[in-house]
Design an enzyme around this catalytic site. Structure first.
Site, PDB file in Angstrom:
ATOM      1  N   ASP A 284      51.984  30.929  53.258  1.00  0.00           N
ATOM      2  CA  ASP A 284      52.894  30.501  52.210  1.00  0.00           C
ATOM      3  C   ASP A 284      53.623  29.249  52.697  1.00  0.00           C
ATOM      4  OD1 ASP A 284      54.897  30.135  50.387  1.00  0.00           O
ATOM      5  OD2 ASP A 284      55.828  32.091  50.674  1.00  0.00           O
TER       6      ASP A 284
ATOM      7  N   SER B 182      62.081  36.786  44.939  1.00  0.00           N
ATOM      8  CA  SER B 182      61.421  35.658  44.295  1.00  0.00           C
ATOM      9  C   SER B 182      60.050  36.137  43.853  1.00  0.00           C
ATOM     10  CB  SER B 182      61.293  34.489  45.274  1.00  0.00           C
ATOM     11  OG  SER B 182      60.518  33.453  44.716  1.00  0.00           O
TER      12      SER B 182
ATOM     13  N   GLN C  90      60.337  41.821  54.284  1.00  0.00           N
ATOM     14  CA  GLN C  90      60.327  42.047  52.840  1.00  0.00           C
ATOM     15  C   GLN C  90      59.109  42.868  52.433  1.00  0.00           C
ATOM     16  OE1 GLN C  90      60.366  37.947  51.394  1.00  0.00           O
ATOM     17  NE2 GLN C  90      58.168  37.945  51.084  1.00  0.00           N
TER      18      GLN C  90
ATOM     19  N   GLU D  60      70.524  36.385  46.226  1.00  0.00           N
ATOM     20  CA  GLU D  60      69.126  36.457  45.814  1.00  0.00           C
ATOM     21  C   GLU D  60      68.422  37.592  46.539  1.00  0.00           C
ATOM     22  OE1 GLU D  60      65.039  34.038  46.550  1.00  0.00           O
ATOM     23  OE2 GLU D  60      66.803  32.801  46.072  1.00  0.00           O
TER      24      GLU D  60
ATOM     25  N   ASP E  28      63.745  34.026  40.052  1.00  0.00           N
ATOM     26  CA  ASP E  28      64.457  34.706  41.130  1.00  0.00           C
ATOM     27  C   ASP E  28      65.345  35.809  40.558  1.00  0.00           C
ATOM     28  OD1 ASP E  28      63.355  33.003  43.005  1.00  0.00           O
ATOM     29  OD2 ASP E  28      65.102  31.685  43.105  1.00  0.00           O
TER      30      ASP E  28
ATOM     31  N   ARG F 168      61.357  32.690  60.764  1.00  0.00           N
ATOM     32  CA  ARG F 168      61.642  31.398  60.150  1.00  0.00           C
ATOM     33  C   ARG F 168      62.697  30.680  60.990  1.00  0.00           C
ATOM     34  NH1 ARG F 168      61.808  33.106  53.681  1.00  0.00           N
ATOM     35  NH2 ARG F 168      59.674  33.905  53.588  1.00  0.00           N
TER      36      ARG F 168
END
Length: 344
Positions: free
Chosen positions: A56, A261, A125, A258, A245, A110
């Protein structure tokens, strides 16, 4: 987003009890999500080979953690950012019928994240993907799917309340849908994040449609890579975008939050347009993109739902480090400790 220190913050659960609650949330949510969307669990990779187009690309500018594989002649692999494209390949290889899909636990690193209350180096996630028919590529289908996910969140919120009655539910009964262009027209002088804050505070829970394409001010609401969500197609409301979102109002932090997504994935036609619009048509020769353009992959809808974020929100924690183990700047650890925020 800078670190937020809530006034008079008080933990609703001790660290030991928090671990019990995290287990209940994670086990309960994935079971209910699978039931609501007709998903089955699959095993997922932590890393993929570079150069395949499977990773991704997020906003298209982030760099993945990469390493060489000695046993494969120095071939380069990279830790996944998410499994947005990998899942679609699996739908095809498993020949999963329309209306059914898969989900998995996705773990990522990340290194480019700004570390604060909701952002961590470690990302966990539920990545899910579902096969659909071409005629299902509609705004109504997107809204129906988002509503089902929202209903599952409310089910788990209610279960935690029954187990810990002092953690009272905060989510509204209904999810509000609004397009990013509508939000821009309503608050033209605000930044995208400020517009999200206004909408989330007003409605409690919103699904913000249309993330990635330029709005009337010439700027996108937020970035999206060109090769998974469809953000260029015109939907039945007359706006661009078949993605969005899921955003809540977080009363602990006093800001929008949030959780997920998601979107209807690109068709061969929209992929070609989006690659061209972002100036990366050269990707069409990569393994994933070529398969999609050649019609070898099924139409699908999918997304990611933050596991730690869900736990943080439902347990009314002030920092994601209260529900996951990661690394934080020492000054952030000390600032949290001073006000009773215990990072794992």
């Amino acid at each position: 987003m800078a670190l937020i220190i809530p006034r008079k913050y008080k933990q609703k659960l001790l660290p030991e009890t928090t671990e019990i609650a995290i287990k209940a949330i994670k086990e309960g949510f994935q079971t209910e999500l699978a039931r609501a969307l007709n998903l089955r669990r699959v095993t997922a990779p932590l890393f993929v080979l570079s150069g395949t187009g499977l990773n991704d690309d997020l906003n298209g500018v982030e760099h993945a953690v990469a390493f060489k594989i000695d046993a494969m002649g120095g071939a380069k692999a990279e830790v996944v950012h998410s499994l947005a494209k990998w899942k679609r390949v699996k739908l095809g290889s498993y020949d999963i019928a329309p209306g059914f899909g898969l989900y998995t636990d996705m773990n990522a690193i990340r290194t480019f994240e700004d570390l604060d209350n909701t952002h961590s180096l470690y990302v966990d996630q539920w990545d899910w993907e579902k096969t659909i028919r071409k005629e299902d590529r509609t705004l109504d289908y997107l809204k129906d799917t988002a509503t089902k996910i929202y209903d599952v969140v409310r089910i788990i919120e209610d279960r935690i309340y029954r187990q810990f009655p002092h953690i009272t539910p905060v989510l509204p009964e209904k999810l509000t849908f609004i397009h990013s262009e509508e939000l821009l027209q309503r608050y033209p002088g605000l930044t995208p994040r400020q517009r999200e804050d206004m909408a989330a505070k007003e409605y409690g829970a919103v699904f913000l449609i249309g993330i990635g394409n330029e709005l009337s001010n010439g700027e996108p609401h937020d970035g999206r890579a060109p090769d998974y969500d469809d953000w260029i197609s015109t939907n039945s409301d007359g706006y661009h975008g078949l993605n969005g979102d899921l955003i809540f109002w977080n009363p602990v932090l006093g800001t929008s939050f949030e959780l997920s997504s998601m979107g209807i994935r690109v068709s061969p036609e929209s992929l070609r347009l989006q690659l061209e619009k972002r100036g990366c048509s050269d990707r069409s020769g990569l393994q994933f993109h070529k398969a999609l353009l050649d019609g070898q992959l099924p139409y699908s809808i999918g997304g990611g739902i933050g596991q730690s974020r869900l736990c943080m929100f439902i347990l009314q924690k002030a920092h994601i480090g209260e529900v996951q183990a990661s690394i934080w700047p020492q000054e952030q650890v000390e600032a949290c400790k001073a006000v009773g925020i215990s990072l794992i």
